[in-house]
Design a protein around this motif. Structure first.
Motif, PDB file in Angstrom:
ATOM      1  N   ASN A  13      34.895  12.246  34.876  1.00  0.00           N
ATOM      2  CA  ASN A  13      34.375  11.329  33.934  1.00  0.00           C
ATOM      3  C   ASN A  13      33.153  10.808  33.823  1.00  0.00           C
ATOM      4  O   ASN A  13      32.275  10.253  32.768  1.00  0.00           O
ATOM      5  CB  ASN A  13      35.226  10.026  33.649  1.00  0.00           C
ATOM      6  CG  ASN A  13      36.760  10.435  33.361  1.00  0.00           C
ATOM      7  OD1 ASN A  13      37.007  11.622  32.673  1.00  0.00           O
ATOM      8  ND2 ASN A  13      37.728   9.891  33.922  1.00  0.00           N
ATOM      9  N   ALA A  14      32.461  11.040  35.121  1.00  0.00           N
ATOM     10  CA  ALA A  14      31.023  10.297  35.078  1.00  0.00           C
ATOM     11  C   ALA A  14      29.886  11.300  34.417  1.00  0.00           C
ATOM     12  O   ALA A  14      30.136  12.373  34.025  1.00  0.00           O
ATOM     13  CB  ALA A  14      30.568  10.256  36.504  1.00  0.00           C
ATOM     14  N   LYS A  15      29.206  10.331  33.929  1.00  0.00           N
ATOM     15  CA  LYS A  15      27.885  11.078  33.081  1.00  0.00           C
ATOM     16  C   LYS A  15      26.974  11.684  33.753  1.00  0.00           C
ATOM     17  O   LYS A  15      26.313  11.030  34.754  1.00  0.00           O
ATOM     18  CB  LYS A  15      27.397  10.031  31.978  1.00  0.00           C
ATOM     19  CG  LYS A  15      28.310   9.462  31.087  1.00  0.00           C
ATOM     20  CD  LYS A  15      28.703  10.239  30.287  1.00  0.00           C
ATOM     21  CE  LYS A  15      29.749   9.918  29.258  1.00  0.00           C
ATOM     22  NZ  LYS A  15      30.496  10.639  28.259  1.00  0.00           N
ATOM     23  N   VAL A  16      26.569  12.765  33.703  1.00  0.00           N
ATOM     24  CA  VAL A  16      25.359  13.552  34.455  1.00  0.00           C
ATOM     25  C   VAL A  16      24.096  12.906  34.061  1.00  0.00           C
ATOM     26  O   VAL A  16      23.439  13.255  32.944  1.00  0.00           O
ATOM     27  CB  VAL A  16      25.488  14.981  34.287  1.00  0.00           C
ATOM     28  CG1 VAL A  16      24.398  15.720  35.326  1.00  0.00           C
ATOM     29  CG2 VAL A  16      26.854  15.276  34.940  1.00  0.00           C
TER      30      VAL A  16
ATOM     31  N   GLN B  97      24.549   2.355  37.178  1.00  0.00           N
ATOM     32  CA  GLN B  97      25.068   1.771  35.509  1.00  0.00           C
ATOM     33  C   GLN B  97      24.067   2.427  34.484  1.00  0.00           C
ATOM     34  O   GLN B  97      22.775   2.528  34.515  1.00  0.00           O
ATOM     35  CB  GLN B  97      24.769   0.332  35.555  1.00  0.00           C
ATOM     36  CG  GLN B  97      25.517  -0.526  36.433  1.00  0.00           C
ATOM     37  CD  GLN B  97      25.484  -1.892  36.326  1.00  0.00           C
ATOM     38  OE1 GLN B  97      26.020  -2.551  35.605  1.00  0.00           O
ATOM     39  NE2 GLN B  97      24.801  -2.438  37.639  1.00  0.00           N
ATOM     40  N   TRP B  98      24.696   3.264  33.797  1.00  0.00           N
ATOM     41  CA  TRP B  98      24.378   4.010  32.605  1.00  0.00           C
ATOM     42  C   TRP B  98      24.811   3.663  31.313  1.00  0.00           C
ATOM     43  O   TRP B  98      26.001   3.287  31.171  1.00  0.00           O
ATOM     44  CB  TRP B  98      24.745   5.332  32.959  1.00  0.00           C
ATOM     45  CG  TRP B  98      24.138   6.553  32.485  1.00  0.00           C
ATOM     46  CD1 TRP B  98      24.570   7.411  31.454  1.00  0.00           C
ATOM     47  CD2 TRP B  98      22.863   7.177  32.414  1.00  0.00           C
ATOM     48  NE1 TRP B  98      23.746   8.422  31.045  1.00  0.00           N
ATOM     49  CE2 TRP B  98      22.581   8.074  31.702  1.00  0.00           C
ATOM     50  CE3 TRP B  98      21.777   6.659  33.330  1.00  0.00           C
ATOM     51  CZ2 TRP B  98      21.405   8.935  31.784  1.00  0.00           C
ATOM     52  CZ3 TRP B  98      20.531   7.250  33.435  1.00  0.00           C
ATOM     53  CH2 TRP B  98      20.335   8.675  32.595  1.00  0.00           C
TER      54      TRP B  98
ATOM     55  N   THR C  22      19.117   4.244  32.141  1.00  0.00           N
ATOM     56  CA  THR C  22      19.961   3.208  33.077  1.00  0.00           C
ATOM     57  C   THR C  22      19.643   1.741  32.680  1.00  0.00           C
ATOM     58  O   THR C  22      18.891   1.561  31.871  1.00  0.00           O
ATOM     59  CB  THR C  22      19.041   3.426  34.666  1.00  0.00           C
ATOM     60  OG1 THR C  22      17.741   3.216  34.308  1.00  0.00           O
ATOM     61  CG2 THR C  22      19.327   4.765  35.098  1.00  0.00           C
ATOM     62  N   ARG C  23      20.456   0.990  33.417  1.00  0.00           N
ATOM     63  CA  ARG C  23      20.412  -0.432  32.647  1.00  0.00           C
ATOM     64  C   ARG C  23      20.298  -1.143  34.217  1.00  0.00           C
ATOM     65  O   ARG C  23      21.313  -1.452  34.894  1.00  0.00           O
ATOM     66  CB  ARG C  23      21.973  -0.866  32.170  1.00  0.00           C
ATOM     67  CG  ARG C  23      21.856  -0.012  30.848  1.00  0.00           C
ATOM     68  CD  ARG C  23      20.902  -0.566  29.783  1.00  0.00           C
ATOM     69  NE  ARG C  23      20.968   0.398  28.619  1.00  0.00           N
ATOM     70  CZ  ARG C  23      20.144   1.304  28.452  1.00  0.00           C
ATOM     71  NH1 ARG C  23      19.176   1.586  29.354  1.00  0.00           N
ATOM     72  NH2 ARG C  23      20.086   2.021  27.233  1.00  0.00           N
TER      73      ARG C  23
ATOM     74  N   VAL D  26      27.769  -0.331  29.618  1.00  0.00           N
ATOM     75  CA  VAL D  26      27.669   0.728  30.661  1.00  0.00           C
ATOM     76  C   VAL D  26      28.685   1.289  31.367  1.00  0.00           C
ATOM     77  O   VAL D  26      29.886   0.758  31.186  1.00  0.00           O
ATOM     78  CB  VAL D  26      26.800  -0.220  31.752  1.00  0.00           C
ATOM     79  CG1 VAL D  26      25.553  -0.562  31.397  1.00  0.00           C
ATOM     80  CG2 VAL D  26      27.577  -1.287  32.472  1.00  0.00           C
ATOM     81  N   THR D  27      28.393   2.624  31.792  1.00  0.00           N
ATOM     82  CA  THR D  27      29.239   3.477  32.535  1.00  0.00           C
ATOM     83  C   THR D  27      28.737   3.800  33.671  1.00  0.00           C
ATOM     84  O   THR D  27      27.871   3.350  34.086  1.00  0.00           O
ATOM     85  CB  THR D  27      29.901   4.558  31.646  1.00  0.00           C
ATOM     86  OG1 THR D  27      31.124   5.047  32.274  1.00  0.00           O
ATOM     87  CG2 THR D  27      28.821   5.428  31.307  1.00  0.00           C
ATOM     88  N   CYS D  28      29.537   4.957  34.376  1.00  0.00           N
ATOM     89  CA  CYS D  28      29.126   5.570  35.505  1.00  0.00           C
ATOM     90  C   CYS D  28      28.063   6.579  35.142  1.00  0.00           C
ATOM     91  O   CYS D  28      28.393   7.657  34.624  1.00  0.00           O
ATOM     92  CB  CYS D  28      30.092   5.774  36.393  1.00  0.00           C
ATOM     93  SG  CYS D  28      29.435   6.536  38.175  1.00  0.00           S
TER      94      CYS D  28
END
Length: 483
Positions: A226-229, A261-262, A280-281, A418-420
């Motif tokens: 589920n992580a974003k590339v 954090q994305w 990025t954040r 934010v997500t990963c």
């Protein structure tokens, strides 16, 4: 006689550095880049270009960085090789290979100077590593002070120009899937169409496996699909797997990675070549982070951002829905990095009260109000807030905020979703200090080298910001110097 002496697989920072070093020795070098020209550069293209090097302060850096009128108003604390070594040990919890580490910290500075002499341009990173103080001066922090002119895009443009001048042949759209061997020796590579290229040496600089969701699930654990590339979509681990098939040993920690954090909700938030690192954040040490339950779950002020940002992505991934929100008030908002928090289409919600903000981001109102109230009430306000140092201004809650605790009490309030975002995987191939790939018994696989993210052993769980590009340069140069 072969037409090619050295094949470099991968056109990022490490691959180009290896190509420069090999070309300087008169080797006939072909660099194979999987992407087309408008897709090239590997993960390096997507970076901000931050590069960690030991130095003795601004005067020591001046010979190889671009002039800036702000230099006269800037304080750049010295950062020694011992500081670098200690930072690596600290953030990896001692799991960094000591031999690779020693090479990295001692050769970082001369390698950057060498690249600068070739035409790779560097500067002080004002917008990322310093705060503008009330008197108009700048204080740099966190041991990370220089970066490439033009960020990652500028880095790859510089590398490409230099390589062409050196006579390196760059071939784009070359999808390498396997290694070609003759007995125990690597003698070339195999392309996706079945074609082969032969050479005396092959340098794997094709990154890790972060772009392959199945490998992420298998190696990093459940949920990592589920992580974003963040970076290139082409780092799918095929060359790592190919090397393992012919007996290469695994190096380093295959179970952890660099993750940040994305932006969670912006469209096209993977492999975005226009926004690159701006998704990025990274101003989170100034505010607080809450999950879907309205609860804090980590220490936002545990250390300077440079020493925590690469591990907090996995903390977000573990939260409900793999989503969280960074919260700030009107007082803090002007201090956030403009390049990241003022980008087009950013995921942000604003409201005049915390309760209204909770409604907008879909978390329980009472829970968020209680979290913010408890946080505000626990701050040691006898200590002056100062983001340029670890100020010890603590919020005594659970989990604590160890530094930079500032109350969220002045509306409007801001919440950034934010997500990963996964950057690169820490596990790679086991090598000696020149990037020569080893078998499990410690013997070398003739003709095979690895550098950049394909080389394992330097990082585990976390890394000091800017050390990835530095490692790519140092070990790319070392591999190219003997390939």
């Amino acid at each position: 006689m072969r037409e090619i002496d050295v094949i470099v697989v991968g056109g990022g920072n490490a691959g180009f550095t290896a190509a420069h070093a090999a070309a300087a020795r008169g080797r006939r070098v072909v660099l194979l880049e999987r992407g087309a020209p408008d897709e090239a550069g590997g993960n390096s293209y997507y970076t901000a270009g931050a590069t960690r090097v030991p130095h003795d302060g601004l005067d020591d850096l001046r010979p190889f960085i671009e002039h800036d009128d702000r230099h006269s108003r800037s304080t750049v604390p010295a950062y020694s090789a011992e500081d670098f070594r200690e930072d690596l040990i600290k953030v990896t919890e001692g799991r960094n290979d000591p031999h690779l580490t020693e090479v990295l910290v001692t050769e970082a500075r001369p390698t950057v100077e060498w690249l600068a002499s070739l035409g790779v341009k560097y500067r002080l990173m004002y917008e990322r590593q310093a705060y503008d103080r009330p008197d108009g001066s700048f204080l740099f922090w966190g041991g990370l002070h220089i970066g490439n002119v033009g960020g990652g895009e500028g880095l790859i443009a510089d590398h490409t120009r230099v390589a062409i001048e050196e006579g390196v042949e760059i071939r784009y759209g070359q999808h390498v899937t396997d290694l070609v061997t003759d007995g125990d020796r690597v003698v070339g590579v195999r392309l996706v169409d079945g074609g082969e290229l032969r050479a005396d040496s092959v340098v794997i600089a094709a990154g890790g496996f972060e772009s392959d969701p199945e490998m992420r699930e298998a190696e990093l654990g459940t949920g990592w699909a589920n992580a974003k590339v963040r970076g290139t979509p082409f780092n799918t681990g095929e060359l790592l797997t190919a090397a393992l098939r012919i007996g290469a040993a695994r190096g380093g920690d295959w179970s952890t990675c660099h993750s940040v954090q994305w932006d969670a909700f912006t469209e096209h938030n993977e492999s975005n070549r226009e926004l690159t690192n701006r998704l990025t954040r990274q101003s989170y040490p100034l505010g607080i982070i809450v999950n879907r339950d309205g609860a804090r779950f980590l220490d936002e002020g545990a250390d300077f951002r440079n020493y925590t940002y690469a591990k907090y992505g996995r903390e977000i991934l573990a939260q409900p829905g793999s989503v969280a929100w960074q919260l700030f008030d009107q007082t803090l908002r002007p201090m956030l990095r403009a390049e990241e928090y003022e980008m087009p289409g950013i995921s942000v919600e604003t409201a005049d009260t915390i309760g209204e903000l909770a409604v907008r981001i879909g978390v329980p109102v009472s829970a968020l109000e209680r979290t913010v109230s408890d946080f505000n009430g626990s701050i040691d306000r006898s200590i002056t807030f100062d983001p340029t140092v670890k100020d010890g201004r603590r919020a005594d809650v659970v989990p604590p905020k160890s530094n930079w605790a500032s109350p969220l009490e002045t509306g409007p309030f801001y919440a950034y979703g934010v997500t990963c975002g996964i950057t690169f995987t820490f596990g790679g191939l086991k090598t000696d200090t020149h990037g020569r790939v080893e078998r499990e018994d410690g013997t070398l696989i003739d003709g095979l080298f690895a550098c950049g993210e394909a080389l394992g052993g330097l990082f585990s769980k976390n890394y000091p910001g800017g050390s990835g590009l530095t490692a790519g340069m140092v070990f790319g140069r070392r591999a190219g110097s003997v390939a």
